[in-house]
Design a protein around this motif. Structure first.
Motif, PDB file in Angstrom:
ATOM      1  N   TYR A  47      -8.722   0.653  -7.547  1.00  0.00           N
ATOM      2  CA  TYR A  47      -8.304  -0.390  -6.615  1.00  0.00           C
ATOM      3  C   TYR A  47      -8.652   0.011  -5.185  1.00  0.00           C
ATOM      4  CZ  TYR A  47      -5.155  -1.354 -10.609  1.00  0.00           C
ATOM      5  OH  TYR A  47      -4.630  -1.581 -11.845  1.00  0.00           O
ATOM      6  N   VAL A  48      -8.394   1.273  -4.856  1.00  0.00           N
ATOM      7  CA  VAL A  48      -8.672   1.760  -3.502  1.00  0.00           C
ATOM      8  C   VAL A  48     -10.172   1.677  -3.213  1.00  0.00           C
ATOM      9  CG1 VAL A  48      -8.671   3.807  -2.029  1.00  0.00           C
ATOM     10  CG2 VAL A  48      -6.632   3.229  -3.355  1.00  0.00           C
ATOM     11  N   ALA A  49     -10.995   2.074  -4.177  1.00  0.00           N
ATOM     12  CA  ALA A  49     -12.442   2.017  -3.985  1.00  0.00           C
ATOM     13  C   ALA A  49     -12.914   0.601  -3.713  1.00  0.00           C
ATOM     14  CB  ALA A  49     -13.154   2.585  -5.208  1.00  0.00           C
ATOM     15  N   TYR A 242      -9.489   9.215  -1.611  1.00  0.00           N
ATOM     16  CA  TYR A 242      -8.739   8.509  -0.581  1.00  0.00           C
ATOM     17  C   TYR A 242      -7.295   8.295  -1.027  1.00  0.00           C
ATOM     18  CZ  TYR A 242      -7.870   5.291   3.273  1.00  0.00           C
ATOM     19  OH  TYR A 242      -7.370   4.701   4.418  1.00  0.00           O
ATOM     20  N   ALA A 243      -7.109   7.934  -2.294  1.00  0.00           N
ATOM     21  CA  ALA A 243      -5.757   7.723  -2.816  1.00  0.00           C
ATOM     22  C   ALA A 243      -4.936   9.003  -2.731  1.00  0.00           C
ATOM     23  CB  ALA A 243      -5.819   7.226  -4.260  1.00  0.00           C
ATOM     24  N   ALA A 244      -5.560  10.136  -3.016  1.00  0.00           N
ATOM     25  CA  ALA A 244      -4.854  11.418  -2.947  1.00  0.00           C
ATOM     26  C   ALA A 244      -4.488  11.771  -1.506  1.00  0.00           C
ATOM     27  CB  ALA A 244      -5.719  12.520  -3.550  1.00  0.00           C
ATOM     28  N   ASP A 245      -5.366  11.416  -0.568  1.00  0.00           N
ATOM     29  CA  ASP A 245      -5.119  11.732   0.844  1.00  0.00           C
ATOM     30  C   ASP A 245      -4.182  10.728   1.515  1.00  0.00           C
ATOM     31  OD1 ASP A 245      -6.786  13.920   0.663  1.00  0.00           O
ATOM     32  OD2 ASP A 245      -8.557  12.864   1.419  1.00  0.00           O
ATOM     33  N   ALA A 250      -2.296   3.855  -0.797  1.00  0.00           N
ATOM     34  CA  ALA A 250      -2.754   3.585  -2.166  1.00  0.00           C
ATOM     35  C   ALA A 250      -1.681   2.850  -2.962  1.00  0.00           C
ATOM     36  CB  ALA A 250      -3.129   4.894  -2.859  1.00  0.00           C
ATOM     37  N   LEU A 251      -0.419   3.243  -2.767  1.00  0.00           N
ATOM     38  CA  LEU A 251       0.680   2.588  -3.463  1.00  0.00           C
ATOM     39  C   LEU A 251       0.796   1.123  -3.031  1.00  0.00           C
ATOM     40  CD1 LEU A 251       3.069   2.780  -5.400  1.00  0.00           C
ATOM     41  CD2 LEU A 251       4.461   3.623  -3.497  1.00  0.00           C
ATOM     42  N   ASP A 252       0.616   0.863  -1.749  1.00  0.00           N
ATOM     43  CA  ASP A 252       0.635  -0.520  -1.265  1.00  0.00           C
ATOM     44  C   ASP A 252      -0.434  -1.352  -1.963  1.00  0.00           C
ATOM     45  OD1 ASP A 252       2.687   0.020   0.519  1.00  0.00           O
ATOM     46  OD2 ASP A 252       1.357   0.363   2.228  1.00  0.00           O
ATOM     47  N   ILE A 253      -1.612  -0.769  -2.123  1.00  0.00           N
ATOM     48  CA  ILE A 253      -2.718  -1.480  -2.775  1.00  0.00           C
ATOM     49  C   ILE A 253      -2.405  -1.716  -4.247  1.00  0.00           C
ATOM     50  CG2 ILE A 253      -5.139  -1.280  -3.472  1.00  0.00           C
ATOM     51  CD1 ILE A 253      -5.640   0.232  -0.830  1.00  0.00           C
ATOM     52  N   VAL A 258      -0.303  -5.331  -8.945  1.00  0.00           N
ATOM     53  CA  VAL A 258       0.835  -5.484  -9.856  1.00  0.00           C
ATOM     54  C   VAL A 258       1.531  -6.822  -9.627  1.00  0.00           C
ATOM     55  CG1 VAL A 258       3.171  -4.628 -10.278  1.00  0.00           C
ATOM     56  CG2 VAL A 258       1.256  -3.022 -10.238  1.00  0.00           C
ATOM     57  N   GLU A 259       1.794  -7.130  -8.360  1.00  0.00           N
ATOM     58  CA  GLU A 259       2.524  -8.359  -8.037  1.00  0.00           C
ATOM     59  C   GLU A 259       1.685  -9.599  -8.291  1.00  0.00           C
ATOM     60  OE1 GLU A 259       3.649  -7.548  -4.030  1.00  0.00           O
ATOM     61  OE2 GLU A 259       5.180  -6.055  -4.605  1.00  0.00           O
ATOM     62  N   LYS A 260       0.387  -9.510  -8.055  1.00  0.00           N
ATOM     63  CA  LYS A 260      -0.489 -10.658  -8.298  1.00  0.00           C
ATOM     64  C   LYS A 260      -0.486 -11.064  -9.768  1.00  0.00           C
ATOM     65  CE  LYS A 260      -5.280 -12.228  -7.800  1.00  0.00           C
ATOM     66  NZ  LYS A 260      -6.669 -11.847  -7.391  1.00  0.00           N
ATOM     67  N   ASP A 261      -0.439 -10.062 -10.665  1.00  0.00           N
ATOM     68  CA  ASP A 261      -0.456 -10.335 -12.109  1.00  0.00           C
ATOM     69  C   ASP A 261       0.941 -10.365 -12.723  1.00  0.00           C
ATOM     70  OD1 ASP A 261      -3.187 -10.505 -12.079  1.00  0.00           O
ATOM     71  OD2 ASP A 261      -3.492  -9.126 -13.750  1.00  0.00           O
TER      72      ASP A 261
END
Length: 330
Positions: A47-49, A242-245, A250-253, A258-261
């Protein structure tokens, strides 16, 4: 004079409207990538990518296709409905003989998260204590490591199918259940059972912790366009870095997907999942694996265990499985 200027402006404006799209946008290669399950933090790096533009920077127009109950990502990949898919290593190895051979484009989850959960009050202190106990285990490809583990120890519990929840365990209908350390263990905790009340048997501690999520494509897909596979690999790994850093971003993304589906979960659970999955994706100084790479040692160990248990017949060699030189890996 004013009329002439107006005409010139009009001609210039029309000329701008007729200009072609920017070259970079017009040559993006379309890619369909399928997850092996519904949207969740297990797939944060992808998702982040996408959202941070890493795929576009590599010249790819990526669509992420969620999986879920009844949606077999390996079948979609074999039919050509998607270009890449997230699969477990054991899944990729145990495909039917008539399926197209697969290539591991990138190994994302290198450390195993598979556990068997019991209650401490039941005094199941060792794997031998599982004999004749009621144990629920996932069906399908996720079943293989558990069955191989139990068979290797000559332990025969009473096995029941476990589907998409841990309800049998919560209702005490079984004495133990299969779980992922980053997922179901925390789901049990969120029902009110303290982690100290649980005893976990980690398959990795017994030599059955196989590498899990990897990015796969058919060998033919990679052969036809190796550069697209290389680009997808590079952008995907950039997304995980990027997610690790930036775990909160990343959690927001993740929560957007999650919320969209309308996936039935919550932010605390996704935060737990992200933190724990990252430990299996990003190596530390003690790790024996390299970020993004399926090691020969892990591949051959997985093949050996599955073959010993009669679960594999024909398998490709390591070099062939990681792309036969078409995909550069360290």
């Amino acid at each position: 004079m004013r009329n002439r200027l107006a005409v010139v402006r009009t001609i210039l404006l029309l000329g701008l409207l007729l200009l072609p799209l920017p070259v970079a946008a017009s040559i993006l290669k379309p890619v369909r990538f399928m997850l092996q399950w519904s949207h969740q933090a297990q797939f944060a790096g992808y998702y982040v990518a996408l959202e941070k533009g890493f795929y576009r920077e590599q010249g790819l127009d990526v669509t992420i296709v969620p999986g879920g109950p009844g949606l077999d990502a390996s079948a979609y990949l074999n039919r050509g409905d998607v270009d890449f898919a997230s699969l477990w290593l054991s899944t990729a190895l145990m495909l039917p003989e008539q399926a197209q051979p697969l290539v591991n484009v990138a190994q994302i989850v290198n450390d195993s998260n598979m556990v068997l959960v019991t209650r401490r009050e039941d005094n199941i202190e060792s794997i031998a204590d599982l004999a004749n106990k009621k144990v629920s285990i996932w069906e399908g490809d996720f079943r293989a490591p558990y069955v191989a583990w139990l068979q290797s120890k000559n332990v025969t519990p009473r096995i029941f199918p476990q589907y998409y929840s841990v309800n049998l365990f919560l209702q005490r209908a079984v004495d133990a259940c299969s779980a992922m350390d980053y997922n179901e263990v925390h789901m049990i905790f969120q029902t009110g059972i303290d982690l100290d009340e649980l005893k976990l048997f980690s398959l990795r501690d017994y030599g059955f912790g196989f590498p899990e999520d990897g990015v796969y494509a058919t060998a033919e897909t990679v052969r036809q366009d190796p550069q697209r596979a290389i680009a997808f690999r590079a952008a995907t790994l950039a997304g995980w870095r990027y997610a690790a850093d930036h775990p909160e971003e990343a959690l927001d993304i993740v929560m957007q997907y999650v919320e969209k589906d309308n996936v039935p979960t919550n932010r605390p659970h996704m935060k737990w999942m992200l933190a724990n999955i990252l430990d299996s994706v990003m190596p530390d100084q003690q790790s024996e694996w390299i970020f993004g790479v399926l090691s020969r040692q892990d591949y051959e160990r997985t093949v050996r265990v599955l073959r010993t248990q009669g679960m594999l017949k024909h398998v490709p060699g390591y070099e062939e499985f990681i792309g036969g030189g078409l995909i550069d890996v360290p």
